[in-house]
Write a protein that holds these residues in place. Structure first.
Motif, PDB file in Angstrom:
ATOM      1  N   ARG A 168       0.827  -1.207   0.000  1.00 45.90           N
ATOM      2  CA  ARG A 168       0.000   0.000   0.000  1.00 45.90           C
ATOM      3  C   ARG A 168       0.860   1.256   0.000  1.00 45.90           C
ATOM      4  N   TRP A 169       1.966   1.203   0.733  1.00 46.19           N
ATOM      5  CA  TRP A 169       2.853   2.365   0.787  1.00 46.19           C
ATOM      6  C   TRP A 169       3.509   2.610  -0.573  1.00 46.19           C
ATOM      7  N   LEU A 170       3.914   1.532  -1.264  1.00 46.22           N
ATOM      8  CA  LEU A 170       4.533   1.687  -2.585  1.00 46.22           C
ATOM      9  C   LEU A 170       3.540   2.241  -3.595  1.00 46.22           C
ATOM     10  N   THR A 171       2.286   1.806  -3.499  1.00 43.37           N
ATOM     11  CA  THR A 171       1.249   2.333  -4.386  1.00 43.37           C
ATOM     12  C   THR A 171       1.059   3.827  -4.158  1.00 43.37           C
ATOM     13  N   LEU A 172       1.042   4.212  -2.876  1.00 43.95           N
ATOM     14  CA  LEU A 172       0.893   5.624  -2.537  1.00 43.95           C
ATOM     15  C   LEU A 172       2.099   6.421  -3.013  1.00 43.95           C
ATOM     16  N   ALA A 173       3.305   5.901  -2.817  1.00 44.21           N
ATOM     17  CA  ALA A 173       4.521   6.609  -3.226  1.00 44.21           C
ATOM     18  C   ALA A 173       4.568   6.799  -4.738  1.00 44.21           C
ATOM     19  N   GLN A 174       4.049   5.799  -5.489  1.00 44.69           N
ATOM     20  CA  GLN A 174       4.050   5.890  -6.950  1.00 44.69           C
ATOM     21  C   GLN A 174       2.993   6.890  -7.425  1.00 44.69           C
ATOM     22  N   ALA A 175       1.836   6.882  -6.733  1.00 45.51           N
ATOM     23  CA  ALA A 175       0.763   7.789  -7.144  1.00 45.51           C
ATOM     24  C   ALA A 175       1.100   9.235  -6.825  1.00 45.51           C
ATOM     25  N   TRP A 176       1.845   9.423  -5.740  1.00 45.36           N
ATOM     26  CA  TRP A 176       2.197  10.781  -5.328  1.00 45.36           C
ATOM     27  C   TRP A 176       3.716  10.911  -5.363  1.00 45.36           C
ATOM     28  N   ASN A 177       4.202  11.355  -6.494  1.00 49.10           N
ATOM     29  CA  ASN A 177       5.641  11.395  -6.732  1.00 49.10           C
ATOM     30  C   ASN A 177       6.376  12.274  -5.738  1.00 49.10           C
ATOM     31  N   GLY A 178       5.703  13.239  -5.203  1.00 51.85           N
ATOM     32  CA  GLY A 178       6.382  14.162  -4.312  1.00 51.85           C
ATOM     33  C   GLY A 178       6.573  13.624  -2.912  1.00 51.85           C
ATOM     34  N   LEU A 179       6.097  12.427  -2.665  1.00 47.36           N
ATOM     35  CA  LEU A 179       6.194  11.876  -1.312  1.00 47.36           C
ATOM     36  C   LEU A 179       7.650  11.727  -0.898  1.00 47.36           C
ATOM     37  N   TRP A 180       8.436  11.071  -1.754  1.00 42.07           N
ATOM     38  CA  TRP A 180       9.889  10.975  -1.544  1.00 42.07           C
ATOM     39  C   TRP A 180      10.561  11.218  -2.902  1.00 42.07           C
ATOM     40  N   PRO A 181      10.651  12.470  -3.338  1.00 44.29           N
ATOM     41  CA  PRO A 181      11.161  12.750  -4.694  1.00 44.29           C
ATOM     42  C   PRO A 181      12.586  12.259  -4.878  1.00 44.29           C
ATOM     43  N   GLU A 182      12.789  11.532  -5.981  1.00 36.46           N
ATOM     44  CA  GLU A 182      14.109  11.039  -6.369  1.00 36.46           C
ATOM     45  C   GLU A 182      14.766  10.188  -5.277  1.00 36.46           C
ATOM     46  N   SER A 183      13.961   9.598  -4.434  1.00 39.97           N
ATOM     47  CA  SER A 183      14.512   8.768  -3.364  1.00 39.97           C
ATOM     48  C   SER A 183      14.629   7.324  -3.837  1.00 39.97           C
ATOM     49  N   PRO A 184      15.771   6.662  -3.554  1.00 34.35           N
ATOM     50  CA  PRO A 184      15.906   5.251  -3.929  1.00 34.35           C
ATOM     51  C   PRO A 184      15.216   4.319  -2.935  1.00 34.35           C
ATOM     52  N   LEU A 185      14.689   4.863  -1.832  1.00 37.48           N
ATOM     53  CA  LEU A 185      14.167   4.003  -0.768  1.00 37.48           C
ATOM     54  C   LEU A 185      13.008   3.110  -1.207  1.00 37.48           C
ATOM     55  N   PRO A 186      11.999   3.606  -1.953  1.00 42.38           N
ATOM     56  CA  PRO A 186      10.921   2.694  -2.353  1.00 42.38           C
ATOM     57  C   PRO A 186      11.431   1.468  -3.108  1.00 42.38           C
ATOM     58  N   GLY A 187      12.332   1.685  -4.058  1.00 39.84           N
ATOM     59  CA  GLY A 187      12.884   0.555  -4.811  1.00 39.84           C
ATOM     60  C   GLY A 187      13.701  -0.368  -3.939  1.00 39.84           C
ATOM     61  N   GLU A 188      14.507   0.207  -3.024  1.00 38.30           N
ATOM     62  CA  GLU A 188      15.325  -0.619  -2.129  1.00 38.30           C
ATOM     63  C   GLU A 188      14.457  -1.481  -1.220  1.00 38.30           C
ATOM     64  N   LEU A 189      13.412  -0.888  -0.671  1.00 42.34           N
ATOM     65  CA  LEU A 189      12.514  -1.642   0.206  1.00 42.34           C
ATOM     66  C   LEU A 189      11.835  -2.775  -0.553  1.00 42.34           C
ATOM     67  N   ALA A 190      11.383  -2.489  -1.761  1.00 42.39           N
ATOM     68  CA  ALA A 190      10.695  -3.505  -2.562  1.00 42.39           C
ATOM     69  C   ALA A 190      11.642  -4.660  -2.880  1.00 42.39           C
ATOM     70  N   ARG A 191      12.875  -4.350  -3.266  1.00 40.25           N
ATOM     71  CA  ARG A 191      13.841  -5.411  -3.585  1.00 40.25           C
ATOM     72  C   ARG A 191      14.191  -6.221  -2.339  1.00 40.25           C
ATOM     73  N   TRP A 192      14.375  -5.525  -1.220  1.00 41.73           N
ATOM     74  CA  TRP A 192      14.706  -6.219   0.026  1.00 41.73           C
ATOM     75  C   TRP A 192      13.573  -7.155   0.448  1.00 41.73           C
TER      76      TRP A 192
END
Length: 291
Positions: A168-192
């Motif tokens: 749910r958090w990744l969906t929100l982060a993708q829908a609202w780009n400004g949540l963590w702009p240019e942050s690698p964290l969403p991708g890192e969390l998903a891969r982990w």
């Protein structure tokens, strides 16, 4: 700084103590004991600890010059072995350098190996000490005994990733780009999340802000339990299953005391934080009153 600990046989359902022995400490040895010998004597329990901790013992044979026999360590190990064997309680205060972890792990593993179908809980003060016991001290003790005991670590809900909250958090982060702009964290969390075996925060190399981890961590107040579509993949409940299969559970004081409180309030064993156990070792026991 000296450390204090207690060990003993618990009740079949929970960590209720057996009878308390009444011998007060031996001073000047580096390890002060309370409860090592039952009042009135009684038949002594033959201790195999000399074979492990003495000169040319199994520990010295296994580790050579890396292990130095210490009388205080042997004294502590024998006191705990007697307490665990007889269903009693031992209280020990030992200074730095005595080797407290091995002094309680070796007799505890020896008891578990000889008894079978029994479970022990070792409780310590912090998550860091839990990981040290599980990954450093316990393998050393098992190597010395030439024994393999199934062990698992018990941590609270907030230490595990929740797959559903992450989705749910990744969906929100993708829908609202400004949540963590240019942050690698969403991708890192998903891969982990796809590669981790345990989902424990201690395995995560990326530095997360506390509020970010709180957004994706397991939470008992938000958990659907068996109704969750990802229940079978849940890291927290997989960890609970490992506890049920373990003969040795490494916990922390907060979980231990939460377990005692829940068992007092509820007759249902499902409400307990820890699985039923027969032996309990409390390491760093002087911190209990701070929890």
């Amino acid at each position: 700084m000296p450390g204090a600990g207690a060990a003993g046989r618990s009740g079949e359902r929970q960590g209720e103590g057996g009878r308390t022995f009444q011998r007060s400490g031996q001073r000047g040895t580096g390890a002060q004991l309370a409860g090592a010998v039952p009042p009135g004597g009684g038949e002594p329990v033959r201790s195999p600890m000399q074979a492990f901790f003495g000169p040319q013992g199994l520990l010295q044979r296994a580790f050579g010059s890396r292990f130095e026999p210490r009388p205080q360590q042997l004294l502590m190990a024998e006191a705990l072995f007697h307490a665990l064997s007889r269903g009693g309680v031992a209280m020990v205060e030992a200074g730095t350098g005595v080797g407290k972890s091995l002094a309680y792990l070796v007799p505890l593993l020896e008891i578990l190996r000889s008894q079978g179908q029994r479970r022990a809980v070792v409780s310590t003060h912090t998550l860091h000490l839990q990981d040290q016991l599980l990954h450093k001290d316990l393998p050393v003790a098992m190597q010395a005994l030439d024994a393999c005991v199934v062990a698992a670590v018990a941590k609270g809900w907030g230490n595990y990733l929740c797959r559903l909250r992450l989705e749910r958090w990744l969906t929100l982060a993708q829908a609202w780009n400004g949540l963590w702009p240019e942050s690698p964290l969403p991708g890192e969390l998903a891969r982990w999340a796809e590669t981790t075996a345990t989902g424990s925060r201690s395995e995560l190399s990326a530095e997360l802000e506390p509020q970010l981890w709180e957004a994706v961590a397991a939470d008992p107040d938000r958990c659907g339990r068996r109704r969750c579509p990802l229940y079978e993949q849940c890291f927290f409940f997989q960890a609970r299953q490992r506890l049920q299969q373990a003969a040795l559970v490494v916990a922390n004081h907060a979980l231990l005391l939460a377990d005692v409180a829940l068992r007092r309030q509820a007759a249902d064993a499902e409400a307990a934080v820890l699985p039923d156990y027969q032996y309990l070792v409390v390491d760093e026991a002087h911190h209990l009153e701070d929890v």
